[in-house]
Design a protein around this motif. Structure first.
Motif, PDB file in Angstrom:
ATOM      1  N   ARG A  53       0.870  -1.174   0.000  1.00  0.00           N
ATOM      2  CA  ARG A  53       0.000   0.000   0.000  1.00  0.00           C
ATOM      3  C   ARG A  53       0.907   1.224   0.000  1.00  0.00           C
ATOM      4  NH1 ARG A  53      -4.926   0.487   2.723  1.00  0.00           N
ATOM      5  NH2 ARG A  53      -4.819   2.601   1.925  1.00  0.00           N
ATOM      6  N   ASP A  54       0.561   2.245  -0.740  1.00  0.00           N
ATOM      7  CA  ASP A  54       1.475   3.393  -0.811  1.00  0.00           C
ATOM      8  C   ASP A  54       1.703   4.064   0.547  1.00  0.00           C
ATOM      9  OD1 ASP A  54      -0.980   4.707  -0.617  1.00  0.00           O
ATOM     10  OD2 ASP A  54      -0.464   6.213  -2.133  1.00  0.00           O
ATOM     11  N   ASP A  55       0.671   4.036   1.395  1.00  0.00           N
ATOM     12  CA  ASP A  55       0.791   4.661   2.721  1.00  0.00           C
ATOM     13  C   ASP A  55       1.899   4.041   3.568  1.00  0.00           C
ATOM     14  OD1 ASP A  55      -2.355   5.836   2.995  1.00  0.00           O
ATOM     15  OD2 ASP A  55      -2.011   4.095   1.708  1.00  0.00           O
TER      16      ASP A  55
HETATM   17 MG    MG Z   1      -2.926   4.978   0.076  1.00  0.00          MG
END
Ligand code: MG
Ligand code: ATP
Length: 287
Positions: A53-55
């Motif tokens: 996930r990019d987070d």
């Molecule tokens: Mg994200």
């Protein structure tokens, strides 16, 4: 001795995934899917790809679980982890902006005083509002921020905008631009020398690809009498190659021009009598 590799974290699925993978391909790095869908490696380059996930990417890179990562500047700023920005990648461009319902008669940022703002970027927003001296209530939600005003959850939103069509279809208008963002190559601050060298090799390839994308190879026929003037318009990397034609009054010129100046250059050299202009994409460019 095991060969040193770098582990790079990229977005598993989302707006940065395809372009991140395309960048590897353009750099001559083909990936072979590992077991499951979490990892991939490559026979062409000492790299291991981790899909996340990019987070989570800034944290993984800060912790050294991944050595480097590709992630949006917006996420990097929001998470404020201690990581280095190794290279700006020029894709995934968007901006973070404040928006309010279209019907609001908005004058300036003081509109938000005492108001409720929905966002997935509470820290960036908080910092911005503090700088502006505005007190507002930040309501953090993780997705579909744009529907918050319509359902009475907030007076405005702070979110990613690219074309503005999402805002438009939700009867919102952009009122304050807070930051511009693009994809970044981020790196752990304590890479070993061997890993840093691999990262620099990767950056070298990325730059060659980016430079190539920004430039075009151009071939044209020009009347000898205007040669000097034409060469001044298309100076090339060192200087253009000029090849004589059978017809004594003409030469063939090869050069490299910047994509952004393309139409202006074509117009000018046409005025100077250039003909048979061929424009060819460049795959890699190393100066
Ligand atoms: Mg994200
Ligand atoms: P994830 O499931 O990985 O958490 P996400 O839903 O948070 O994904 P995406 O919508 O896929 O994130 O966007 C990823 C990043 O792409 C954003 O953080 C931003 O940097 C960039 N981005 C977002 N919207 C656009 C857009 N319309 N055009 C270009 N880049 C964008």
């Amino acid at each position: 001795m095991t060969m040193e590799k770098i582990r790079i974290a990229i977005q598993k699925s989302g707006r940065l995934s395809e372009k991140s993978l395309a960048l590897f391909t353009e750099c001559g790095i083909n990936l072979t899917a590992g077991s499951g869908k979490l990892m991939a490696d490559s026979a062409d380059f000492p790299i291991e790809v981790l899909f996340l996930r990019d987070d989570d990417i800034p944290q993984y890179v800060a912790d050294g679980v991944a050595d480097v990562g590709i992630v949006g500047e917006n996420v990097v700023k929001e998470k404020h982890k201690t990581i280095d920005i190794a290279e700006r990648l020029g894709f995934g461009r968007c901006r973070l902006a404040l928006a309010v319902p279209k019907i609001v008669n908005y004058t300036d940022v003081t509109y938000f005083e005492g108001k409720k703002i929905a966002t997935s970027y509470p820290d960036i927003l908080d910092e911005y509002l503090k700088k502006k001296g505005v007190n507002a209530e930040i309501h953090e939600i993780s997705g579909s921020v744009e529907i918050a005003p319509g359902i009475g959850l907030a007076d405005g939103i702070f979110d990613i905008v690219s074309s503005g069509s999402t805002l438009f279809s939700n009867n919102l208008k952009e009122v304050e631009l807070v930051m511009n963002s693009e994809a970044l190559l981020v790196a752990n601050q304590k890479l070993t020398e061997a890993k840093r060298k691999i990262m620099n090799d990767l950056i070298f390839r990325i730059r060659a690809v980016q430079k190539a994308r920004r430039n075009k190879y151009i071939i044209l026929n020009a009347p000898v009498k205007n040669l000097d003037e034409i060469v001044r318009v298309i100076p090339g990397m060192k200087s253009p190659s000029v090849v004589p034609l059978m017809d004594k009054g003409w030469v063939s010129i090869r050069s490299v021009i910047a994509e952004k100046d393309f139409w202006e250059i074509i117009e000018r050299i046409q005025e100077l009598g250039a003909q048979g202009i061929l424009v060819i994409p460049i795959e890699k460019m190393i100066i």
